[in-house]
Design an enzyme around this catalytic site. Structure first.
Site, mmCIF file in Angstrom:
data_model
loop_
_atom_site.group_PDB
_atom_site.id
_atom_site.type_symbol
_atom_site.label_atom_id
_atom_site.label_comp_id
_atom_site.label_asym_id
_atom_site.label_seq_id
_atom_site.Cartn_x
_atom_site.Cartn_y
_atom_site.Cartn_z
ATOM 1 N N TYR A 107 -81.417 57.204 9.911
ATOM 2 C CA TYR A 107 -81.894 55.835 10.136
ATOM 3 C C TYR A 107 -83.114 55.830 11.046
ATOM 4 C CZ TYR A 107 -82.000 51.031 11.896
ATOM 5 O OH TYR A 107 -82.403 49.768 12.237
ATOM 6 N N GLU A 195 -87.965 48.951 9.037
ATOM 7 C CA GLU A 195 -86.679 49.644 9.041
ATOM 8 C C GLU A 195 -86.557 50.499 7.792
ATOM 9 O OE1 GLU A 195 -82.913 47.558 8.088
ATOM 10 O OE2 GLU A 195 -82.232 48.257 10.051
#
Ligand code: GDP
Ligand code: MN
Length: 383
Positions: A107, A195
């Site tokens: 991530y 993101e």
């Protein structure tokens, strides 16, 4: 402004981030053809501006074009509902992407840390659809790296943060490079948020952005016309979207007292005064300098589009702009529209007396101070 996944990937690719190939469409037959061109192996992904598409059934992997086409047909026009978006969103476009083999999911995100007044990069080894759970249960699994405003990022800091996040050694070098590119992309595109979840690690040793979410700063969109042209307003408040089209600074706040003032600071004070007087403001609206009748009218129209509004507070401070000019603008605007809720106007500054005199005899209740105006509108609404 939120960008769709395919737009986000295009943007990131320009900064050298590795993204899978693919094409967007709203036609199931074309979807099948794109899948065929990809050799049948593909991922079909709903392009809706919400999180949790995977869990909502909006992402599916295929090994042949016909099945991908059938799913595309099913998905287009369907409403997807996720935990992040319980109201759901209709799928109007889908991305047919090259299928990448994913061995591990990490991530990465970049956003603004307002408290630190710096950009922050968030790094985790535990990427994938459970990242919210990870953030909740094991927040220490997400490493935060702040970007110095003057010096930017230094490679050694990034290496250190990546190691701290326990990214496996084999993927560290590419992870460091991706982070540096992401921060460049963030700055270069005036982003608010980037993101990548998951950052995919493939069995043959490549690090690829398998998903991407980018939100751009609306106030900087004039520098990025290519995105402004493709704005998808489905994730925005409808009145805020209309305000953006009219070039008016408006933020919906969900309360009952509509607000219009000149100058952002003065409007913020008005919100506080309405709260202090025991009601809640419906919106922020800065009418801007000058405030000619046409603009005042356009602003009042916007405020009244909100069905929760039961009263209107106008707060004007005349500096270079004379209050009598503004009062004329307000009266002319009201002449041309039907407003049947109580309206209080506080008028202060240059030519305030003349301004208040002009308002006498109209439906607008005058006030000299902000506190008085807030008290009057709240009383009028509660009566
Ligand atoms: P989100 O749920 O809206 O964040 O959508 P994602 O694009 O992140 O997709 C959800 C999940 O689908 C990812 O975490 C992956 O596990 C999986 N996925 C998406 N694209 C691919 C792909 O190309 N290959 C493989 N193997 N899995 C994928
Ligand atoms: Mn994702």
């Amino acid at each position: 402004m939120k960008l769709h996944e395919y737009q986000s990937k295009d943007l990131l690719a320009k900064y050298g981030v590795a993204v899978p190939g693919g094409q967007v469409t709203s036609d199931p037959e074309e979807a099948r053809k794109i899948a065929e061109d990809l050799g049948g192996s593909c991922v079909v992904k709903a392009q809706v501006l919400m999180g949790g598409r995977g869990k909502a059934g909006g992402v599916k992997l295929f090994d042949n074009a016909d099945d991908a086409g059938t799913f595309a047909k099913e998905l287009l026009g369907k409403k997807l509902v996720s935990i992040q978006n319980p109201d759901g969103m209709i799928v109007e476009q889908i991305l047919i992407g090259e299928l990448i083999d994913i061995a591990e999911e990490y991530y990465l995100s970049v956003l603004l840390d307002r408290a630190e007044q710096k950009l922050v990069v968030m790094i985790s080894k535990e990427g994938g659809v459970e990242i919210e759970q990870v953030a909740h249960d094991t927040p220490e699994a997400i490493v935060r790296l702040h970007v110095d405003n003057a010096w930017g990022l230094d490679t050694f800091q990034v290496r250190d943060a990546v190691a701290q996040a326990n990214i496996p050694a084999k993927a560290q070098r590419q992870m460091v490079a991706m982070i540096i590119k992401l921060v460049e992309a963030y700055r270069g595109s005036d982003a608010e948020m980037i993101e990548i979840n998951p950052v995919a690690w493939t069995p043959d040793g490549k690090l690829i952005a398998a998903d991407a979410k980018v939100a751009l700063d609306d106030s900087a969109l004039f520098r990025h016309k290519e995105f402004a042209a493709t704005a998808d307003e489905s994730a925005e408040h409808p009145i805020e979207a209309e305000a953006a089209r009219r070039g008016i600074a408006y933020v919906n706040l969900g309360g009952e007292i509509g607000i219009m003032g000149n100058g952002a600071g003065l409007v913020m004070c008005s919100l506080d005064e309405v709260n202090a007087a025991g009601a809640s403001p419906a919106n922020f609206l800065d009418v801007g300098g000058g405030a000619k009748a046409e603009r005042v009218k356009s602003c009042i129209e916007l405020v009244l589009m909100d069905e929760n509004v039961t009263g209107l507070l106008i707060n004007i401070f005349g500096g270079i702009t004379r209050c009598d000019e503004v009062a004329k603008g307000i009266l002319q605007a009201f002449d041309e529209m039907e407003v049947n809720i109580p309206v209080v106007a506080r008028v202060e500054g240059t030519a305030a007396e003349e301004g208040l005199r002009l308002l006498e005899g109209s439906q607008i209740i005058g006030a000299q101070t902000m506190q008085e105006a807030a008290a009057k509108i709240v009383a009028a609404v509660k009566a």
